[in-house]
Design a protein around this motif. Structure first.
Motif, PDB file in Angstrom:
ATOM      1  N   CYS A  59       0.836  -1.207   0.000  1.00 50.11           N
ATOM      2  CA  CYS A  59       0.000   0.000   0.000  1.00 50.11           C
ATOM      3  C   CYS A  59       0.871   1.258   0.000  1.00 50.11           C
ATOM      4  CB  CYS A  59      -0.923   0.020   1.212  1.00 50.11           C
ATOM      5  SG  CYS A  59      -2.309  -1.104   1.106  1.00 50.11           S
ATOM      6  N   ILE A  60       1.870   1.276   0.860  1.00 50.12           N
ATOM      7  CA  ILE A  60       2.771   2.429   0.934  1.00 50.12           C
ATOM      8  C   ILE A  60       3.549   2.584  -0.369  1.00 50.12           C
ATOM      9  CG2 ILE A  60       4.808   3.358   2.115  1.00 50.12           C
ATOM     10  CD1 ILE A  60       3.652   1.997   4.678  1.00 50.12           C
ATOM     11  N   TYR A  61       4.034   1.476  -0.899  1.00 53.10           N
ATOM     12  CA  TYR A  61       4.766   1.484  -2.164  1.00 53.10           C
ATOM     13  C   TYR A  61       3.919   2.087  -3.283  1.00 53.10           C
ATOM     14  CZ  TYR A  61       6.406  -0.628  -6.550  1.00 53.10           C
ATOM     15  OH  TYR A  61       6.788  -0.842  -7.846  1.00 53.10           O
ATOM     16  N   GLU A 116      -3.255  -0.036  -5.442  1.00 49.40           N
ATOM     17  CA  GLU A 116      -3.638   0.497  -4.125  1.00 49.40           C
ATOM     18  C   GLU A 116      -5.029   0.009  -3.735  1.00 49.40           C
ATOM     19  OE1 GLU A 116      -3.017   2.681  -0.621  1.00 49.40           O
ATOM     20  OE2 GLU A 116      -1.612   2.199  -2.221  1.00 49.40           O
TER      21      GLU A 116
END
Length: 106
Positions: free
Chosen positions: A52-54, A80
């Motif tokens: 998700c952060i990536y 995402e």
């Protein structure tokens, strides 16, 4: 024919990483979609959060880079969405598990 040649030689064409980067990243989306069929106990919460952060960071990069890479932005927006869905499945499973264990021990 001229328009095809212009696309092939454009900064977003198939001769550049602006094209092949998003094409390769669709593998993350396809893999995540295939994982929605697996049971939630097989989901790694840490890895899903990292993905998700990536994807958030890569969406920002795709928007800020010049020329703007809309294909990469779309790819990471889709990833995402898939990863947030997987994370919600994992959180629901994890929150329900202690209640089921408590009910079983009664």
């Amino acid at each position: 024919m001229e328009s095809v040649r212009a696309y092939l030689n454009s900064p977003m064409g198939p001769k550049t990483t602006h094209f092949w980067g998003p094409m390769a990243n669709w593998g993350f989306v396809i893999s995540g979609m295939m994982d929605t069929k697996k049971p939630p106990d097989a989901i790694s919460g840490n890895m899903t959060a990292v993905l998700c952060i990536y994807s958030m960071l890569c969406m920002r990069f795709a928007w800020m880079v010049r020329p703007r890479n809309h294909m990469l932005l779309a790819c990471h927006a889709a990833n995402e969405s898939v990863q947030l869905y997987q994370l919600s499945r994992w959180l629901r499973y994890r929150n329900l598990q202690p209640k089921e264990e408590a009910a079983a021990s009664d």
